[in-house]
Design a protein around this motif. Structure first.
Motif, PDB file in Angstrom:
ATOM      1  N   LYS A   1       1.003  -1.309  -0.116  1.00 45.29           N
ATOM      2  CA  LYS A   1       0.100   0.105   0.283  1.00 45.29           C
ATOM      3  C   LYS A   1       0.859   1.143  -0.019  1.00 45.29           C
ATOM      4  CE  LYS A   1      -3.962  -2.425   2.446  1.00 45.29           C
ATOM      5  NZ  LYS A   1      -4.761  -2.350   3.790  1.00 45.29           N
TER       6      LYS A   1
ATOM      7  N   THR B   1       0.938   4.170  -2.676  1.00 44.81           N
ATOM      8  CA  THR B   1       0.535   5.416  -2.347  1.00 44.81           C
ATOM      9  C   THR B   1       1.655   6.561  -2.586  1.00 44.81           C
ATOM     10  OG1 THR B   1      -0.641   4.685  -0.450  1.00 44.81           O
ATOM     11  CG2 THR B   1       0.306   6.789  -0.248  1.00 44.81           C
TER      12      THR B   1
ATOM     13  N   THR C   1       1.678   9.988   5.012  1.00 40.88           N
ATOM     14  CA  THR C   1       1.735   8.954   4.094  1.00 40.88           C
ATOM     15  C   THR C   1       1.140   7.549   4.537  1.00 40.88           C
ATOM     16  OG1 THR C   1       3.939   9.935   3.164  1.00 40.88           O
ATOM     17  CG2 THR C   1       3.537   7.429   2.537  1.00 40.88           C
TER      18      THR C   1
ATOM     19  N   TYR D   1      -2.754   7.580   4.527  1.00 43.06           N
ATOM     20  CA  TYR D   1      -3.204   7.465   3.299  1.00 43.06           C
ATOM     21  C   TYR D   1      -2.874   6.072   2.805  1.00 43.06           C
ATOM     22  CZ  TYR D   1      -4.550  12.301   2.214  1.00 43.06           C
ATOM     23  OH  TYR D   1      -5.336  13.573   2.454  1.00 43.06           O
ATOM     24  N   ALA D   2      -1.919   5.334   3.277  1.00 45.85           N
ATOM     25  CA  ALA D   2      -1.595   3.985   2.797  1.00 45.85           C
ATOM     26  C   ALA D   2      -2.724   3.208   3.145  1.00 45.85           C
ATOM     27  CB  ALA D   2      -0.149   3.746   2.947  1.00 45.85           C
TER      28      ALA D   2
ATOM     29  N   MET E   1      -5.745   3.282   0.853  1.00 48.57           N
ATOM     30  CA  MET E   1      -5.278   3.110  -0.500  1.00 48.57           C
ATOM     31  C   MET E   1      -6.205   2.272  -1.105  1.00 48.57           C
ATOM     32  SD  MET E   1      -3.577   4.071  -3.067  1.00 48.57           S
ATOM     33  CE  MET E   1      -3.825   3.513  -4.731  1.00 48.57           C
TER      34      MET E   1
ATOM     35  N   ILE F   1      -5.522   8.689  -5.112  1.00 44.01           N
ATOM     36  CA  ILE F   1      -4.336   9.028  -4.157  1.00 44.01           C
ATOM     37  C   ILE F   1      -3.358  10.047  -4.961  1.00 44.01           C
ATOM     38  CG2 ILE F   1      -2.629   7.419  -5.088  1.00 44.01           C
ATOM     39  CD1 ILE F   1      -3.195   8.270  -1.518  1.00 44.01           C
TER      40      ILE F   1
ATOM     41  N   GLN G   1      -4.885  13.274  -3.386  1.00 46.36           N
ATOM     42  CA  GLN G   1      -4.611  13.193  -1.845  1.00 46.36           C
ATOM     43  C   GLN G   1      -3.125  13.391  -1.541  1.00 46.36           C
ATOM     44  OE1 GLN G   1      -6.403   9.536  -0.816  1.00 46.36           O
ATOM     45  NE2 GLN G   1      -8.402  10.520  -0.232  1.00 46.36           N
ATOM     46  N   ARG G   2      -2.334  12.851  -2.432  1.00 44.31           N
ATOM     47  CA  ARG G   2      -0.741  13.019  -1.913  1.00 44.31           C
ATOM     48  C   ARG G   2      -0.223  14.353  -2.282  1.00 44.31           C
ATOM     49  NH1 ARG G   2       1.443   8.560  -6.073  1.00 44.31           N
ATOM     50  NH2 ARG G   2       2.010  10.026  -7.779  1.00 44.31           N
TER      51      ARG G   2
END
Length: 426
Positions: A296, A300, A357, A360-361, A364, A370, A373-374
């Motif tokens: 993930k 991500t 990070t 979010y992972a 994912m 993503i 989002q990143r």
């Protein structure tokens, strides 16, 4: 009226560049940012609203909510509209409120004028990036390169060429962390007073991003002027655990709202819905968000991969990914240099980059999602890239503070003397 708002936005951009950047830098940055501003308006008309690429949906939803806010204002008068008034507004309260003001002033639909406001915010973020990069140790040349790269990063360019909320999110996150770093260097009540409304606005854009900013900002506020301290680092980590895991805090309304968002993001229904799109990804994790975390994290940070099949928008996203790979490589070099020169700043940046990070992972499920989002993670990480690109590290003694004026001549002289002394010891 729509064109008048666009003209006002352009003049505001010129003012921001001249006021916030040194004269020589402003002369070089202004054409870059004006072109970036105009390019976003052109993309809005020629690409985003013409059907050239099949992408979007949220932008139209936000405009619809903004029009609903205008109708509510016409019935009940001006007020800050929340989810109690319009249930669909939820975590897009602030952007929709801004769009509603523009629509009200224009007397009807005004997608181009709304986009001009988003484009102005994107260019303002580039100014913040320049000043932030100078503050963490980059020279003018490296910071200006980063400004230009940020302005034209494909993902950022795409999502600030229409009425998305991603530009608001990126600006508020980067500016908040930048102000926090500035406060860590030298406490200033004015900067703290600027930080509070930014966090308030961020709460009404993406509430969970406030949680992502809390730990580095707390580390800034407790003071790290004495340099890197393992005890302060541990204290910040304990605070992070308290915010997310303490049962005592779970009863508070802000903490409960953040926990609800995380629970919703980790729910199987949400993950399946996100994975059902054309760029969806399914992990064999048995429903456990922490299972298969290594895979993930790779998705991500590094997707879309060169071999990934998908829509035209996804293929264009590969250009953004290739730029990001280079920024990530440069950031690793910059982190090493910053570890040797200013560990406290590196720790503050990492306290945002790493938890965000990982968070979010664990959710994912879609490359396209993503991809959006990143963006704040990329921008904060890219500051380390600018440090790596710096040819004259000593030039950091002349850096300006983020969003808060420049240092005094005496402070610059003191830093210069300290820099020469350190060089002599080496």
């Amino acid at each position: 009226m729509e064109y008048f708002i666009i003209a006002i936005a352009a003049m505001t951009l010129i003012f921001l560049v001249r006021v916030n950047l040194p004269a020589e830098v402003a002369r070089r940055a202004l054409p870059i940012l004006l072109f970036a501003f105009v390019l976003r308006l052109v993309l809005h008309v020629m690409v985003m609203r013409s059907g050239v690429i099949e992408y979007g949906g949220d932008n139209l939803t936000y405009e619809g909510i903004a029009r609903e806010i205008v109708r509510l204002w016409e019935r009940e008068g001006f007020k800050f509209v929340t989810s109690e008034d319009i249930s669909d507004i939820s975590s897009v309260t602030f952007p929709c409120q801004v769009f509603a003001i523009v629509i009200y002033l224009c007397g009807g639909p005004a997608s181009l004028a709304c986009t001009a406001v988003v484009a102005l915010l994107a260019c303002a973020l580039c100014i913040v990036i320049f000043r932030f990069a100078r503050f963490v140790g980059a020279d003018d040349r490296a910071a200006l390169i980063l400004l230009a790269v940020t302005a034209f990063m494909p993902a950022f360019l795409l999502h600030t060429s229409d009425t998305y909320k991603d530009g608001f999110n990126a600006f508020l996150v980067v500016a908040s962390i930048g102000l926090g770093v500035s406060i860590a260097r030298r406490f200033d009540l004015r900067r703290l007073l600027m930080l509070l409304p930014m966090l308030w606005a961020l709460w009404y854009v993406r509430p969970y991003m406030v949680a992502m900013c809390v730990v580095p900002l707390l580390l800034c506020l407790i003071g790290v002027k004495g340099g890197f301290s393992l005890r302060r680092f541990a204290f910040a980590a304990i605070l992070m655990c308290a915010v997310f895991a303490s049962g005592g805090l779970s009863g508070l309304a802000p903490t409960a709202a953040i926990q609800k968002q995380f629970e919703n993001g980790h729910s199987q229904a949400t993950i399946r819905a996100n994975a059902s799109g054309g760029s969806g990804v399914v992990f064999e994790d048995g429903g456990d968000p922490w299972s298969d975390l290594d895979s993930k994290l790779v998705y991500t940070l590094l997707s879309p991969f060169p071999w990934t099949e998908g829509s035209l928008a996804l293929q264009l996203g590969k250009v953004d990914a290739f730029i990001w790979y280079f920024l990530l490589y440069s950031a690793a070099r910059g982190a090493r240099r910053l570890w040797l020169n200013d560990r406290r700043i590196l720790v503050i940046l990492l306290l945002f980059i790493v938890p965000a990070t990982i968070a979010y992972a664990t959710t994912m499920a879609n490359i396209g999602l993503i991809f959006r989002q990143r963006m704040p993670i990329i921008m904060i990480t890219s500051l380390l890239s600018a440090v790596a690109w710096t040819r004259n590290p000593r030039d950091k003694g002349h850096s300006t503070t983020v969003l808060a004026g420049s240092q005094s001549t005496g402070q610059i002289a003191e830093q210069s003397i300290r820099s020469h002394a350190e060089t002599g010891r080496v």
